[in-house]
Design a protein around this motif. Structure first.
Motif, PDB file in Angstrom:
ATOM      1  N   TYR A 170       0.794  -1.232   0.000  1.00  0.00           N
ATOM      2  CA  TYR A 170       0.000   0.000   0.000  1.00  0.00           C
ATOM      3  C   TYR A 170       0.828   1.285   0.000  1.00  0.00           C
ATOM      4  O   TYR A 170       0.485   2.243  -0.722  1.00  0.00           O
ATOM      5  N   PRO A 171       1.914   1.379   0.775  1.00  0.00           N
ATOM      6  CA  PRO A 171       2.683   2.637   0.768  1.00  0.00           C
ATOM      7  C   PRO A 171       3.241   3.024  -0.599  1.00  0.00           C
ATOM      8  O   PRO A 171       3.608   4.181  -0.810  1.00  0.00           O
ATOM      9  N   TRP A 172       3.307   2.075  -1.517  1.00  0.00           N
ATOM     10  CA  TRP A 172       3.799   2.391  -2.857  1.00  0.00           C
ATOM     11  C   TRP A 172       2.896   3.376  -3.597  1.00  0.00           C
ATOM     12  O   TRP A 172       3.345   4.054  -4.531  1.00  0.00           O
ATOM     13  N   PHE A 173       1.643   3.469  -3.194  1.00  0.00           N
ATOM     14  CA  PHE A 173       0.761   4.445  -3.845  1.00  0.00           C
ATOM     15  C   PHE A 173       1.223   5.873  -3.596  1.00  0.00           C
ATOM     16  O   PHE A 173       0.922   6.769  -4.384  1.00  0.00           O
ATOM     17  N   GLU A 174       1.964   6.101  -2.513  1.00  0.00           N
ATOM     18  CA  GLU A 174       2.497   7.430  -2.237  1.00  0.00           C
ATOM     19  C   GLU A 174       3.798   7.683  -2.987  1.00  0.00           C
ATOM     20  O   GLU A 174       4.221   8.830  -3.124  1.00  0.00           O
ATOM     21  N   ARG A 175       4.429   6.618  -3.478  1.00  0.00           N
ATOM     22  CA  ARG A 175       5.741   6.734  -4.124  1.00  0.00           C
ATOM     23  C   ARG A 175       5.657   6.782  -5.640  1.00  0.00           C
ATOM     24  O   ARG A 175       6.634   7.146  -6.304  1.00  0.00           O
ATOM     25  N   HIS A 176       4.514   6.366  -6.186  1.00  0.00           N
ATOM     26  CA  HIS A 176       4.423   6.231  -7.635  1.00  0.00           C
ATOM     27  C   HIS A 176       2.988   6.510  -8.083  1.00  0.00           C
ATOM     28  O   HIS A 176       2.038   6.232  -7.351  1.00  0.00           O
ATOM     29  N   ASN A 177       2.854   7.024  -9.296  1.00  0.00           N
ATOM     30  CA  ASN A 177       1.532   7.361  -9.836  1.00  0.00           C
ATOM     31  C   ASN A 177       0.948   6.164 -10.583  1.00  0.00           C
ATOM     32  O   ASN A 177       1.109   6.025 -11.791  1.00  0.00           O
ATOM     33  N   TRP A 229      -9.068   0.397  -0.903  1.00  0.00           N
ATOM     34  CA  TRP A 229      -7.981   1.232  -1.407  1.00  0.00           C
ATOM     35  C   TRP A 229      -8.473   2.062  -2.594  1.00  0.00           C
ATOM     36  O   TRP A 229      -8.224   3.260  -2.672  1.00  0.00           O
ATOM     37  N   LEU A 288      -8.492   6.089  -2.873  1.00  0.00           N
ATOM     38  CA  LEU A 288      -7.580   6.707  -3.843  1.00  0.00           C
ATOM     39  C   LEU A 288      -8.281   7.189  -5.110  1.00  0.00           C
ATOM     40  O   LEU A 288      -7.646   7.774  -5.981  1.00  0.00           O
TER      41      LEU A 288
END
Length: 254
Positions: A79-86, A117, A121
């Motif tokens: 889940y934290p990858w959503f903050e790192r990549h579009n 999620w 989002l």
């Protein structure tokens, strides 16, 4: 054309990915959408997107076949990858009861978690379902509050199932199965609304005729478009125009 579901990052393409991409572009493929399957696929998927930034867009999700007793930790890592990549979608997610039902409860939990999620989002979802259509639809009906949208990828079901999916506001992903002699889609596609369809390959799997049984690739999207045109009695140009519009709208590609 847009190939809305392609595992172009898979190891099957490691020896000739540039050539596969060149063939795709020569065939008129303007976008290739990459679904994630697990933690291990994330790095090669993002590397593939970075190698072809004008062509490829990535999704993030946990495929049901990779759900196990460690699913909560896996999703907490993803889940934290959503903050790192579009990412353009949550996918591919869903329920698969084809091999066994050992982790059915975990699959259902993971499906609902990832639907949440998507709501949080404001992203579409890409749903994988195998031997689980009734279970998947039942959960989706419970969770659909007007916020969810997406696609049942690799659709090969009945007209009634197609109507149940589109009634929930979802699209149908049409791929190589539509070209199979005994795939059954010849009796279904004529009854579907083109405005609910998008095209896909699911490469390297499920290659359309005449390549059935061989490695699939994005350039074969044109064979799927031709089959949809044949069965709906529309022109290939019309099929491509409408399905492109559907894909761009669903995945916010404009």
């Amino acid at each position: 054309m847009i190939d809305t579901h392609a595992h172009l990052y898979a190891s099957e393409f490691n020896h000739d990915r540039d050539a596969v991409v060149a063939r795709a572009q020569a065939a008129g493929i303007e976008k290739i959408l990459l679904p994630n399957i697990d933690l291990d696929s994330l790095a090669p998927m993002l590397a593939t997107e970075a190698a072809y930034p004008e062509l490829c867009r990535s999704m993030l999700g946990l495929h049901p076949c990779y759900v196990d007793s460690n699913v909560k930790q896996t999703l907490a890592t993803l889940y934290p990858w959503f903050e790192r990549h579009n990412f353009i979608a949550v996918g591919e997610i869903g329920i698969d009861l084809y091999w066994d039902k050992q982790y059915q409860a975990e699959q259902e939990w993971a499906f609902i978690e990832q639907l949440n999620w998507a709501k949080a989002l404001a992203l579409p979802v890409v749903i994988h379902t195998r031997d689980s259509m009734s279970e998947t639809l039942a959960l989706l009906r419970q969770q659909q509050d007007g916020q969810l949208k997406g696609v049942f990828h690799c659709f090969g079901g009945s007209v009634d199932e197609a109507n149940a999916i589109t009634d929930l506001g979802f699209h149908l992903g049409i791929g190589g199965v539509s070209t199979f002699k005994n795939g059954g889609m010849d009796k279904v596609l004529p009854h579907l609304d083109l405005n609910t369809l998008i095209l896909e390959t699911d490469c390297p799997y499920l290659a359309p005729v005449p390549h059935r049984g061989k490695r699939n690739e994005p350039s074969f999207t044109e064979l799927v478009a031709a089959r949809v045109a044949e069965l709906t009695q529309l022109s290939v140009a019309e099929v491509i125009k409408v399905t492109n519009h559907n894909a761009k709208s669903l995945f916010n590609l404009n």
